[in-house]
Design a protein around this motif. Structure first.
Motif, PDB file in Angstrom:
ATOM      1  N   LEU A 129      18.704   8.559  -8.569  1.00  0.00           N
ATOM      2  CA  LEU A 129      17.513   7.766  -8.259  1.00  0.00           C
ATOM      3  C   LEU A 129      17.732   7.054  -6.926  1.00  0.00           C
ATOM      4  N   GLY A 184       8.948  12.223  -2.631  1.00  0.00           N
ATOM      5  CA  GLY A 184       9.928  12.346  -3.706  1.00  0.00           C
ATOM      6  C   GLY A 184      11.352  12.043  -3.322  1.00  0.00           C
ATOM      7  N   ASN A 187      12.333   6.765  -5.320  1.00  0.00           N
ATOM      8  CA  ASN A 187      11.596   6.469  -6.556  1.00  0.00           C
ATOM      9  C   ASN A 187      10.736   5.231  -6.424  1.00  0.00           C
ATOM     10  N   ARG A 188      11.295   4.215  -5.758  1.00  0.00           N
ATOM     11  CA  ARG A 188      10.581   2.945  -5.606  1.00  0.00           C
ATOM     12  C   ARG A 188      10.820   2.411  -4.207  1.00  0.00           C
TER      13      ARG A 188
END
Length: 267
Positions: A129, A184, A187-188
């Motif tokens: 992530l 992509g 994630n954040r």
């Protein structure tokens, strides 16, 4: 175990989260070199992740960078004027590092506060992530210095897809954090003053689940990703069948039906 005997590294620091002992924070600590990946730096990271891998009390890892950059790629000063054998070793160790990040059972979250370029972009893309600050930027600019980012393309193309990764590889241009989120690669995306807390909260959320089950799922994710669909279903069906027999699966299903919190045994 991490923290039982404090391991001292030349290029990184490793510490437990102050409040959540199940989270380990690995910080690249070559700020004057913009956390460039020298051989010794990569070997330190491999050793640290190997230690984490064998520590059953660790449920998530945060990978961060100290200084003006998350990671500026390979250490070009170390690489200049070397022979083929040195370059082969450098890229073999880099591949070992990237493979280790995805092989350990604990999810690894990249906390990207600034630039992540070349092998640094590869490292971020390799992590399970990515949480990025609004100021963060990603690029694979090797083409501009005559060294195409061929190994970074492996992680990058699997994270963002063929067309965008090819554009990044051919132009070397930076991708901002917002675009990284859209394609992509992140994630954040959050303001810089919320980066650490957001990453930590994501790690905490992961830590609520069974460590064993998360590890099974992480391994299965990467194994099935490159399989044809029918083969992937056959493989993951077997994985789920095995998973269902574990004590934590039985406990989790029972807790859900009984409307209570599960008590994980990590077995």
């Amino acid at each position: 175990m991490i923290g039982a005997e404090k391991q001292t590294y030349e290029n990184i620091t490793v510490e437990r989260d102050g409040e959540l002992d199940s989270i380990v924070r690995v910080t690249m600590n070559r700020p004057k070199k913009r956390n460039a990946l020298s051989l010794s730096h990569m070997e330190d990271l491999i050793h640290a992740f190997t230690q984490v891998e064998s520590d059953r009390s660790v449920q998530a890892v945060i990978l961060a960078g100290n200084g003006p950059a998350f990671c500026a790629g390979h250490d070009l000063k170390e690489m200049l004027g070397r022979d083929h054998e040195f370059y082969r070793r450098t890229f073999d160790v880099c591949t070992e590092l990237m493979t280790k990040v995805q092989a350990i059972p604990q999810p690894v979250i990249a906390e990207v506060h600034s630039i992540a370029t070349a092998a640094g972009c590869q490292l971020a893309a390799t992590c399970d992530l990515v949480v990025a600050a609004e100021e963060a930027k990603f690029a694979t600019p090797g083409v501009r210095i005559g060294l195409f980012c061929s190994t970074p393309m492996v992680a990058l193309s699997r994270a963002v897809g063929q067309k965008k990764s090819m554009e990044m590889l051919l132009t070397g241009e930076f991708v901002g954090a917002e675009e990284a989120g859209r394609i992509g690669l992140a994630n954040r995306v959050v303001p810089a003053d919320r980066l650490r807390s957001t990453t930590r909260e994501l790690a905490r959320k992961i830590s609520e689940a069974s460590r064993m089950v998360v590890g099974i799922g992480k391994l299965a994710f990467y194994r099935q990703h490159e399989m044809p669909t029918s083969e992937a279903y056959a493989y993951t069906g077997e994985v789920m069948s095995h998973n269902a027999t574990l004590a934590d699966a039985q406990e989790g299903m029972g807790a859900f039906l009984e409307k209570r919190q599960p008590g994980w045994q990590n077995r």
